[in-house]
Design a protein around this motif. Structure first.
Motif, PDB file in Angstrom:
ATOM      1  N   ILE A   1      -3.704 -11.502   1.338  1.00  0.00           N
ATOM      2  CA  ILE A   1      -2.808 -10.306   1.339  1.00  0.00           C
ATOM      3  C   ILE A   1      -1.420 -10.458   0.440  1.00  0.00           C
ATOM      4  O   ILE A   1      -1.313  -9.278   0.017  1.00  0.00           O
ATOM      5  N   TYR A   2      -1.023 -11.742   0.381  1.00  0.00           N
ATOM      6  CA  TYR A   2       0.188 -11.924  -0.478  1.00  0.00           C
ATOM      7  C   TYR A   2      -0.194 -11.393  -2.114  1.00  0.00           C
ATOM      8  O   TYR A   2       0.736 -11.688  -2.698  1.00  0.00           O
ATOM      9  N   LYS A   3      -1.432 -11.636  -2.334  1.00  0.00           N
ATOM     10  CA  LYS A   3      -1.641 -11.331  -3.728  1.00  0.00           C
ATOM     11  C   LYS A   3      -1.874  -9.977  -4.231  1.00  0.00           C
ATOM     12  O   LYS A   3      -2.261  -9.781  -5.461  1.00  0.00           O
ATOM     13  N   LYS A   4      -2.021  -9.195  -3.223  1.00  0.00           N
ATOM     14  CA  LYS A   4      -2.279  -7.674  -3.308  1.00  0.00           C
ATOM     15  C   LYS A   4      -1.022  -7.089  -3.893  1.00  0.00           C
ATOM     16  O   LYS A   4      -0.104  -7.228  -3.663  1.00  0.00           O
ATOM     17  N   PRO A   5      -1.351  -5.896  -4.709  1.00  0.00           N
ATOM     18  CA  PRO A   5      -0.004  -5.267  -5.169  1.00  0.00           C
ATOM     19  C   PRO A   5       0.855  -4.773  -3.950  1.00  0.00           C
ATOM     20  O   PRO A   5       1.961  -4.505  -4.274  1.00  0.00           O
ATOM     21  N   ALA A   6       0.126  -4.267  -3.002  1.00  0.00           N
ATOM     22  CA  ALA A   6       0.935  -3.642  -1.610  1.00  0.00           C
ATOM     23  C   ALA A   6       2.142  -4.414  -1.479  1.00  0.00           C
ATOM     24  O   ALA A   6       3.137  -4.162  -0.958  1.00  0.00           O
ATOM     25  N   TYR A   7       1.670  -5.891  -1.145  1.00  0.00           N
ATOM     26  CA  TYR A   7       2.544  -6.961  -0.879  1.00  0.00           C
ATOM     27  C   TYR A   7       3.657  -7.217  -2.099  1.00  0.00           C
ATOM     28  O   TYR A   7       4.724  -7.236  -1.860  1.00  0.00           O
ATOM     29  N   LYS A   8       3.236  -7.379  -3.223  1.00  0.00           N
ATOM     30  CA  LYS A   8       3.935  -7.639  -4.301  1.00  0.00           C
ATOM     31  C   LYS A   8       4.873  -6.588  -4.621  1.00  0.00           C
ATOM     32  O   LYS A   8       5.859  -6.902  -5.221  1.00  0.00           O
ATOM     33  N   ASN A   9       4.788  -5.330  -4.101  1.00  0.00           N
ATOM     34  CA  ASN A   9       5.821  -4.236  -4.280  1.00  0.00           C
ATOM     35  C   ASN A   9       6.794  -4.177  -3.379  1.00  0.00           C
ATOM     36  O   ASN A   9       7.418  -3.024  -3.266  1.00  0.00           O
ATOM     37  N   ILE A  10       6.733  -4.954  -2.366  1.00  0.00           N
ATOM     38  CA  ILE A  10       7.662  -4.882  -1.179  1.00  0.00           C
ATOM     39  C   ILE A  10       9.076  -5.096  -1.763  1.00  0.00           C
ATOM     40  O   ILE A  10       9.347  -5.888  -2.695  1.00  0.00           O
ATOM     41  N   ARG A  11       9.936  -4.148  -1.565  1.00  0.00           N
ATOM     42  CA  ARG A  11      11.282  -3.980  -1.672  1.00  0.00           C
ATOM     43  C   ARG A  11      12.285  -3.831  -0.746  1.00  0.00           C
ATOM     44  O   ARG A  11      11.798  -3.493   0.601  1.00  0.00           O
ATOM     45  N   ILE A  12      13.638  -4.347  -0.917  1.00  0.00           N
ATOM     46  CA  ILE A  12      14.739  -4.019   0.237  1.00  0.00           C
ATOM     47  C   ILE A  12      15.425  -2.669   0.013  1.00  0.00           C
ATOM     48  O   ILE A  12      15.814  -2.323  -1.043  1.00  0.00           O
ATOM     49  N   GLY A  13      15.422  -1.812   1.147  1.00  0.00           N
ATOM     50  CA  GLY A  13      16.132  -0.615   0.905  1.00  0.00           C
ATOM     51  C   GLY A  13      17.129  -0.286   2.058  1.00  0.00           C
ATOM     52  O   GLY A  13      17.276  -1.151   2.916  1.00  0.00           O
ATOM     53  N   VAL A  14      17.864   0.915   1.947  1.00  0.00           N
ATOM     54  CA  VAL A  14      18.910   1.289   3.106  1.00  0.00           C
ATOM     55  C   VAL A  14      18.734   2.838   2.815  1.00  0.00           C
ATOM     56  O   VAL A  14      18.625   3.477   2.055  1.00  0.00           O
ATOM     57  N   ALA A  15      18.710   3.294   4.255  1.00  0.00           N
ATOM     58  CA  ALA A  15      18.869   4.787   4.598  1.00  0.00           C
ATOM     59  C   ALA A  15      20.159   4.923   5.415  1.00  0.00           C
ATOM     60  O   ALA A  15      20.744   4.044   6.154  1.00  0.00           O
ATOM     61  N   ARG A  16      20.736   6.093   5.369  1.00  0.00           N
ATOM     62  CA  ARG A  16      21.908   6.370   6.086  1.00  0.00           C
ATOM     63  C   ARG A  16      21.937   7.530   6.586  1.00  0.00           C
ATOM     64  O   ARG A  16      21.315   8.657   6.431  1.00  0.00           O
ATOM     65  N   SER A  17      22.473   7.884   7.855  1.00  0.00           N
ATOM     66  CA  SER A  17      22.695   9.025   8.560  1.00  0.00           C
ATOM     67  C   SER A  17      24.055   8.924   9.568  1.00  0.00           C
ATOM     68  O   SER A  17      24.409   7.878   9.881  1.00  0.00           O
ATOM     69  N   THR A  18      24.732  10.280   9.755  1.00  0.00           N
ATOM     70  CA  THR A  18      25.638  10.202  10.690  1.00  0.00           C
ATOM     71  C   THR A  18      25.312  10.171  12.066  1.00  0.00           C
ATOM     72  O   THR A  18      26.172  10.513  13.110  1.00  0.00           O
TER      73      THR A  18
END
Length: 361
Positions: A155-172
Motif C-alpha cells: 500500500i505504501y507504494k500507491k499514490p493514495a499513500y504517497k499523497n498523504i499530507r498534514i493539515g489543520v482545520a479550525r473552529s470556534t
C-alpha cells in the motif's frame, strides 16, 4: 553514554553541538507509574467500523469531545484507511467514556488535497479557537472496492499513500463547522530527508500561539523516524527546524506535551529495541526539542492491559497514544487498540480505549 541517547544525537552533528545534554529534571520521571486500570466499558467503538486513534478535549460546558478515525469494516484494515478513512466526532459526559458518535467532522471534499481521506486527528485549543490537526490524501479515479483492496500488498507504494499530507482545520466550536485550509501545512520535500511521507502530526501549541510539531517520516532503507517543524501560528507557515530526523530510533505515533518547563513524548517502539517489547510505548523527555533523552523508565506502557474488572489481556495493538490534558496535567491516556494476536491483518475489531492516570504531585 546511553546507547539510545547517543543515537538521538547522531543526526544533529553539523546542525548542533554533539555534546550530551544534561538529563532533564522533568516533573514526570516514570510515566508507567501513572497508569490505572482501564474501564471495560470506556472509550469509543462502532461495530460496523474500524476505529483508530482518539484525541479528547473538555468543552466549557463540561462535556468531553473525542476526535477519531473510522472506515467501514467491509474494507481490509490496513489498506482501507488509506482510501476510506474519515475523521469523526464523538461525545461523553465522562472523560473515560463510553463515547457516542455525533458526526463526521472532516468528510470528503473532492478537488482538494484531502479530498478522499482524513485520518489521525489531534485536537488542540488556543485562545477561543480549536485546531484539529490531521492527515489527508487524494487520488485519481474512484475509490477501490473491498476485493481490489485485498489484493494490494504494498500500500505504501500507491499514490493514495504517497499523497498523504498534514493539515489543520479550525473552529470556534467543537461541534464545527470546521474551516479547512486549501493547502496542507506540511508536505514531503521532494529532495529532502522526509521525501517519502510526512504523517502522524503531534502538535504542541505554546502560550503565544507558536506551534512545535513533531511528525513521523520514513527514511529509505532504515525505517520510521521522528522529525520537527515549527510555526508562529497554528495555521502556519511551518518550517523544518532541522533538515534531519531528531532521532535515529525506530519509533512512530508521537504525542508531545509540556509540563513544568519540560517537554515529553510518548511514541510507539516499532521493534522493541528500546523497551524490550515490540509496539510498547516509549517515554522521552527534553528541554530542547532537538535533543531528546529517555525517561528514567523508558517503557511508558505495555500491550498487556489491566482492566477494572481485575482481568488482564495482551492487546493485538495498543498505539497512537494521546493524552487528555486538564489544568495543565495529563489525566487520561487514549490509545487505538485491537484484538487478535497482533498485526493489522489479524484484527477482527479495533476501537479507542482509555486509561485513567494517577495525578502527579
Amino acid at each position: 553514554m546511553n546507547r539510545f541517547l547517543l543515537s538521538l544525537l547522531i543526526p544533529l552533528c553539523g546542525f548542533l553541538s554533539c555534546n550530551a545534554p544534561e538529563n532533564p529534571s522533568g516533573h514526570i520521571t516514570d510515566f508507567s507509574n501513572l497508569l490505572l486500570p482501564a474501564p471495560i466499558s470506556g472509550g469509543f467503538k462502532m461495530e460496523e467500523y474500524w476505529i483508530w486513534g482518539g484525541s479528547a478535549i473538555k468543552s466549557p460546558d463540561g462535556q468531553y469531545h473525542l476526535f477519531a478515525s473510522r472506515w467501514p469494516k467491509q474494507y481490509p484494515f490496513n489498506q482501507g484507511y488509506v482510501y476510506h478513512s474519515q475523521v469523526v466526532h464523538a461525545t461523553s459526559d465522562k472523560p473515560e467514556g463510553p463515547y457516542t458518535f455525533k458526526d463526521v467532522a472532516l468528510p470528503r471534499r473532492p478537488g482538494y488535497w484531502d479530498g478522499k481521506m482524513t485520518h489521525n486527528p489531534t485536537i488542540q485549543q488556543w485562545e477561543d479557537t480549536y485546531y484539529l490537526f490531521y492527515i489527508g490524501s487524494t487520488y485519481e479515479g474512484e475509490s477501490p472496492d473491498a476485493d481490489s483492496l485485498r489484493k494490494i500488498r504494498k500500500i505504501y507504494k500507491k499514490p493514495a499513500y504517497k499523497n498523504i499530507r498534514i493539515g489543520v482545520a479550525r473552529s470556534t466550536s467543537l461541534d464545527g463547522p470546521w474551516e479547512r485550509l486549501d493547502s496542507p501545512i506540511l508536505a514531503p520535500q521532494p529532495n529532502g530527508f522526509d521525501s517519502v511521507v510526512v504523517t502522524n502530526p503531534a502538535p504542541y501549541i505554546n502560550e503565544d500561539g507558536s506551534v512545535d510539531l513533531i511528525y513521523r517520516t520514513h527514511i529509505r532503507g532504515t525505517g520510521n523516524r521522528l522529525a520537527y517543524a515549527r510555526a508562529d501560528h497554528p495555521l502556519g507557515p511551518y518550517r523544518r527546524v532541522i533538515q534531519a530526523p531528531i532521532s535515529t530510533a525506530i519509533v512512530e505515533d508521537p504525542f508531545i506535551w509540556k509540563q513544568d518547563s519540560t517537554y515529553y513524548i510518548l511514541a510507539k517502539d516499532m521493534e522493541g529495541s528500546i523497551t524490550g517489547e515490540k509496539h510498547a510505548g516509549v517515554f522521552l523527555t527534553a528541554k530542547d526539542l532537538t535533543q531528546w533523552t529517555l525517561g528514567e523508565n523508558p517503557k511508558a506502557y505495555s500491550r498487556t492491559v489491566k482492566w477494572t474488572d481485575g482481568t488482564q489481556t495482551v492487546q493485538g495493538s495498543f498505539e497512537r497514544p494521546q493524552l487528555l490534558i486538564q489544568n495543565g496535567r495529563p489525566t487520561h491516556l487514549f490509545a487505538a487498540t485491537a484484538d487478535g494476536p497482533g498485526g493489522f491483518r489479524n484484527a477482527n475489531h479495533t476501537w479507542n480505549m482509555v486509561t485513567p492516570l494517577k495525578q502527579s504531585e
